[in-house]
Scaffold this active site. Structure first.
Site, PDB file in Angstrom:
ATOM      1  N   ASP A  27       0.850  -1.192   0.000  1.00  0.00           N
ATOM      2  CA  ASP A  27       0.000   0.000   0.000  1.00  0.00           C
ATOM      3  C   ASP A  27       0.884   1.240   0.000  1.00  0.00           C
ATOM      4  O   ASP A  27       1.763   1.380   0.847  1.00  0.00           O
ATOM      5  CB  ASP A  27      -0.902  -0.015   1.237  1.00  0.00           C
ATOM      6  CG  ASP A  27      -1.668   1.282   1.428  1.00  0.00           C
ATOM      7  OD1 ASP A  27      -1.965   1.939   0.412  1.00  0.00           O
ATOM      8  OD2 ASP A  27      -1.962   1.628   2.590  1.00  0.00           O
ATOM      9  N   ASN A  29      -0.588   4.580  -0.413  1.00  0.00           N
ATOM     10  CA  ASN A  29      -1.299   5.819  -0.076  1.00  0.00           C
ATOM     11  C   ASN A  29      -1.910   5.802   1.320  1.00  0.00           C
ATOM     12  O   ASN A  29      -2.659   6.708   1.684  1.00  0.00           O
ATOM     13  CB  ASN A  29      -2.376   6.124  -1.123  1.00  0.00           C
ATOM     14  CG  ASN A  29      -3.451   5.034  -1.199  1.00  0.00           C
ATOM     15  OD1 ASN A  29      -3.450   4.095  -0.403  1.00  0.00           O
ATOM     16  ND2 ASN A  29      -4.355   5.169  -2.157  1.00  0.00           N
ATOM     17  N   ASP A  31      -4.207   3.905   2.730  1.00  0.00           N
ATOM     18  CA  ASP A  31      -5.619   3.562   2.956  1.00  0.00           C
ATOM     19  C   ASP A  31      -5.789   2.123   3.435  1.00  0.00           C
ATOM     20  O   ASP A  31      -6.910   1.661   3.621  1.00  0.00           O
ATOM     21  CB  ASP A  31      -6.448   3.815   1.702  1.00  0.00           C
ATOM     22  CG  ASP A  31      -6.097   2.887   0.540  1.00  0.00           C
ATOM     23  OD1 ASP A  31      -5.124   2.109   0.659  1.00  0.00           O
ATOM     24  OD2 ASP A  31      -6.797   2.949  -0.500  1.00  0.00           O
ATOM     25  N   ASP A  35      -1.985  -1.463  -3.715  1.00  0.00           N
ATOM     26  CA  ASP A  35      -2.358  -0.772  -4.951  1.00  0.00           C
ATOM     27  C   ASP A  35      -1.327  -1.027  -6.050  1.00  0.00           C
ATOM     28  O   ASP A  35      -0.278  -1.637  -5.818  1.00  0.00           O
ATOM     29  CB  ASP A  35      -2.533   0.725  -4.694  1.00  0.00           C
ATOM     30  CG  ASP A  35      -1.417   1.316  -3.841  1.00  0.00           C
ATOM     31  OD1 ASP A  35      -0.237   1.074  -4.160  1.00  0.00           O
ATOM     32  OD2 ASP A  35      -1.728   2.008  -2.847  1.00  0.00           O
ATOM     33  N   ASP A 104      -5.271 -11.667 -14.464  1.00  0.00           N
ATOM     34  CA  ASP A 104      -6.394 -12.592 -14.376  1.00  0.00           C
ATOM     35  C   ASP A 104      -7.441 -12.229 -15.424  1.00  0.00           C
ATOM     36  O   ASP A 104      -7.736 -11.055 -15.651  1.00  0.00           O
ATOM     37  CB  ASP A 104      -7.022 -12.524 -12.981  1.00  0.00           C
ATOM     38  CG  ASP A 104      -6.785 -13.785 -12.182  1.00  0.00           C
ATOM     39  OD1 ASP A 104      -7.303 -14.836 -12.596  1.00  0.00           O
ATOM     40  OD2 ASP A 104      -6.085 -13.722 -11.160  1.00  0.00           O
ATOM     41  N   ASP A 206      -9.409 -17.587 -15.228  1.00  0.00           N
ATOM     42  CA  ASP A 206     -10.138 -18.101 -14.079  1.00  0.00           C
ATOM     43  C   ASP A 206     -11.236 -19.076 -14.502  1.00  0.00           C
ATOM     44  O   ASP A 206     -11.997 -18.793 -15.440  1.00  0.00           O
ATOM     45  CB  ASP A 206     -10.751 -16.912 -13.319  1.00  0.00           C
ATOM     46  CG  ASP A 206     -11.446 -17.310 -12.039  1.00  0.00           C
ATOM     47  OD1 ASP A 206     -10.754 -17.733 -11.106  1.00  0.00           O
ATOM     48  OD2 ASP A 206     -12.683 -17.185 -11.980  1.00  0.00           O
ATOM     49  N   GLU A 263      -7.190 -22.035 -15.115  1.00  0.00           N
ATOM     50  CA  GLU A 263      -7.553 -22.709 -13.873  1.00  0.00           C
ATOM     51  C   GLU A 263      -8.540 -23.813 -14.235  1.00  0.00           C
ATOM     52  O   GLU A 263      -9.613 -23.546 -14.766  1.00  0.00           O
ATOM     53  CB  GLU A 263      -8.197 -21.728 -12.893  1.00  0.00           C
ATOM     54  CG  GLU A 263      -8.564 -22.377 -11.566  1.00  0.00           C
ATOM     55  CD  GLU A 263      -9.412 -21.479 -10.688  1.00  0.00           C
ATOM     56  OE1 GLU A 263      -9.277 -21.574  -9.454  1.00  0.00           O
ATOM     57  OE2 GLU A 263     -10.216 -20.686 -11.231  1.00  0.00           O
ATOM     58  N   HIS A 338      -3.948 -17.636  -4.027  1.00  0.00           N
ATOM     59  CA  HIS A 338      -4.820 -16.790  -3.210  1.00  0.00           C
ATOM     60  C   HIS A 338      -6.022 -17.537  -2.646  1.00  0.00           C
ATOM     61  O   HIS A 338      -6.714 -17.015  -1.768  1.00  0.00           O
ATOM     62  CB  HIS A 338      -5.309 -15.616  -4.061  1.00  0.00           C
ATOM     63  CG  HIS A 338      -6.090 -16.058  -5.258  1.00  0.00           C
ATOM     64  ND1 HIS A 338      -5.503 -16.667  -6.341  1.00  0.00           N
ATOM     65  CD2 HIS A 338      -7.426 -16.010  -5.538  1.00  0.00           C
ATOM     66  CE1 HIS A 338      -6.429 -16.963  -7.235  1.00  0.00           C
ATOM     67  NE2 HIS A 338      -7.604 -16.572  -6.773  1.00  0.00           N
ATOM     68  N   ASP A 339      -6.286 -18.747  -3.155  1.00  0.00           N
ATOM     69  CA  ASP A 339      -7.449 -19.525  -2.694  1.00  0.00           C
ATOM     70  C   ASP A 339      -7.074 -20.658  -1.750  1.00  0.00           C
ATOM     71  O   ASP A 339      -7.959 -21.395  -1.303  1.00  0.00           O
ATOM     72  CB  ASP A 339      -8.176 -20.141  -3.895  1.00  0.00           C
ATOM     73  CG  ASP A 339      -9.030 -19.130  -4.644  1.00  0.00           C
ATOM     74  OD1 ASP A 339      -9.445 -18.137  -4.023  1.00  0.00           O
ATOM     75  OD2 ASP A 339      -9.267 -19.341  -5.848  1.00  0.00           O
TER      76      ASP A 339
END
Length: 572
Positions: A27, A29, A31, A35, A104, A206, A263, A338-339
């Site tokens: 990150d 910025n 928040d 990003d 993706d 995907d 995938e 990520h899964d």
């Protein structure tokens, strides 16, 4: 016997890919959300690691009900990640550093907030109605069929606005696209071409094997009392999928020098060759999940409770994929994404032997034939997270499981233990850059808590330690780049019946590698087969300091020890 050196060189075969989950990477910025500028700021780190390609998870405009895989505008960047200008700068900077970028590509579904779906649900006569899959209720007002969603519950959602059901094999806010509609296909092709013209180097596609559904959407066989059942065989790997992929390749993909990986869950090696066979003109490779099913003993809620896995299972799966795809197709090698829970906590030992087992898992991934994929943080040995409360989890699937398990009467400690093992959020905690606040990921409040072990598992400390997991990854990548046999060599298993040792050779032309690994937390006795028991092998790399590692003699392998040897083969 010397193997004939017959192979087709491709840049994507020789590449090392690094997967980035942008929300959790860096990150810039404050928040609390990673990003695109954060990725750009870490390109030197990725270049120094030795990766050739970065794969970025969805950064398109999205309401984020499934963290970006519910796309509401294929042509726009999500505001939380930045702007299109930020992406173009990232792409240009990566290319300047010799790093390719793939993104993706979600073609099975969109968000229910996508303009296509908004228009589709307006009226049964809408021009976009047939972009999605709509069906009337059964006579008893039940869903059109008993198919279950991958994310739980029915795969059909009733829409009050248009008084029909739409199909969603994932989240209810991810309606499936109708690939029987040629106008939709044209729209998707146009979008893919637009991104490639912008300079993308390819796609991870995907859920590609689910884009075609069984005609007429029939009920799956089920016990009389079950109204919702797993019906994966009705929307997985159906023959017409290949017609659509070949058409996409012919009309769009083949006109660019790119890489594609699909995938493809529920896919074995024979099925995979239909997607990746060199004479098929479809995809370069697919992600299968057979090895990630080794600890999955049950369907339904019980599937969240991991079961013990056996090395014999892993050997059989590897043997099948390596042997059946050799010189016919190409493998995609990975442990994490990520899964999935963190591999080191799942298949290694994230306590006493965290460093050794992380290096061992990496050794296997890099030394098999296929393109290796590193998931962010894997290269420093990031582990699963164990939040105390469900309130700290952000994944909608995890939250759904928690509610369902409560309804089934599971005890709280059992529920949380299963979540600690299986939640997708295990892989989604923010990247651990240093020992500062929030692991150096953000100066604000992170969207999800950072793993507390960031104070000692982080990039900054790993870079300073010569024997760190990170520096071992760099050595592995160097070995793979310096020895073509590690990319294209023929795989042959060794010691197939050993209960704790996984070993194999890779042979290409006059060079041979011998890889041996101890997948246990105890010493393992190593008996070298007679055909390999000579002194011409030289040690290329070992993950531990060992008295016996320098020579290929009988001896013992330390817990989670791995060794890579090399020799020149004398022609027969």
């Amino acid at each position: 016997m010397v193997q004939e050196a017959a192979y087709k060189r491709k840049w994507w075969k020789e590449s090392v890919v690094y997967q980035i989950y942008p929300r959790s990477f860096m990150d810039t910025n404050g928040d609390g959300i990673g990003d695109l500028k954060g990725i750009t700021s870490k390109l030197d780190y990725l270049h120094d690691l030795g990766v050739d390609v970065i794969w970025i998870c969805p950064f398109y405009k999205s309401p984020n009900d499934d963290n970006g895989y519910d796309i509401s505008d294929y042509y726009a960047v999500s505001e939380e990640f930045g702007t299109m200008e930020d992406f173009e700068q990232l792409l240009a900077e990566a290319h300047r550093k010799g790093i390719k970028v793939i993104a993706d590509l979600v073609l099975n579904h969109t968000s229910d907030e996508h303009p296509w779906f908004v228009e589709s649900r307006q009226s049964k006569d809408s021009p976009k109605r047939d972009y999605y899959i709509w069906r009337k209720a059964k006579e008893n007002n039940e869903p059109p069929s008993n198919w279950g969603s991958f994310f739980g519950g029915s795969a059909w959602e009733f829409d009050e606005q248009s008084k029909e059901y739409y199909l969603h094999i994932f989240n209810r806010k991810q309606p499936d696209l109708n690939w029987e509609n040629p106008l939709l296909i044209e729209e998707l092709h146009r979008m893919v071409r637009w991104w490639l013209d912008k300079g993308l180097d390819g796609f991870r596609i995907d859920a590609i094997n689910h884009i075609v559904k069984m005609e007429n959407y029939p009920d799956a066989e089920a016990p009389a009392h079950e109204k919702i059942v797993s019906a994966h065989h009705f929307f997985s790997n159906l023959p017409k999928v290949h017609d659509h992929i070949q058409n996409l390749n012919r009309e769009v993909l083949s006109h660019y020098d790119i890489m594609t990986v699909g995938e493809a869950a529920n896919t074995g090696p024979e099925e995979a060759l239909l997607y990746v066979g060199e004479d098929r003109d479809e995809l370069n490779m697919v992600f299968h999940f057979e090895h990630l099913g080794m600890d999955f003993g049950n369907e339904g809620l019980e599937g969240w409770e991991k079961t013990p896995w056996q090395l014999s299972q892993l050997k059989e799966i590897i043997n099948q994929w390596q042997i059946k795809l050799h010189n016919k197709g190409w493998n995609a090698n990975f442990w994490s994404n990520h899964d999935q829970p963190r591999a080191i906590s799942r298949f290694g030992n994230d306590q006493e032997f965290r460093i050794e087992s992380a290096k061992l898992l990496a050794t296997l991934m890099f030394m098999l034939e296929g393109t290796p994929y590193i998931y962010q943080g894997e290269e420093i040995g990031m582990t699963n997270i164990k939040f105390d409360s469900i309130d700290d989890y952000r994944d909608s699937v995890t939250q759904y499981f928690y509610r369902q398990a409560q309804q089934e009467g599971w005890a709280e400690d059992r529920i949380m233990r299963a979540i600690h093992q299986s939640s997708r959020d295990n892989a989604r905690t923010p990247m651990q850059w240093n020992d500062h606040s929030h692991g150096g990921f953000t100066t604000g409040t992170p969207w999800m808590q950072v793993n507390p072990n960031a104070s000692w598992i982080n990039v900054e400390s790993a870079e300073k330690e010569p024997n760190s997991i990170l520096n071992y990854y760099k050595k592995l990548i160097s070995v793979r780049k310096e020895h073509l046999v590690a990319v294209y060599g023929k795989y042959e298993p060794i010691l197939p019946d050993h209960s704790s040792i996984l070993a194999f050779t890779r042979t290409l032309g006059n060079e041979q590698l011998f890889v041996v690994m101890n997948f246990s937390a105890t010493l393992a006795h190593l008996e070298i087969p007679e055909a390999l028991a000579d002194k011409s092998f030289e040690l290329l790399l070992s993950n531990v300091e060992s008295d016996t590692a320098e020579t290929l003699a009988e001896g013992r392998l330390q817990p989670y020890e791995s060794r890579i040897y090399s020799k020149v083969v004398i022609p027969c």
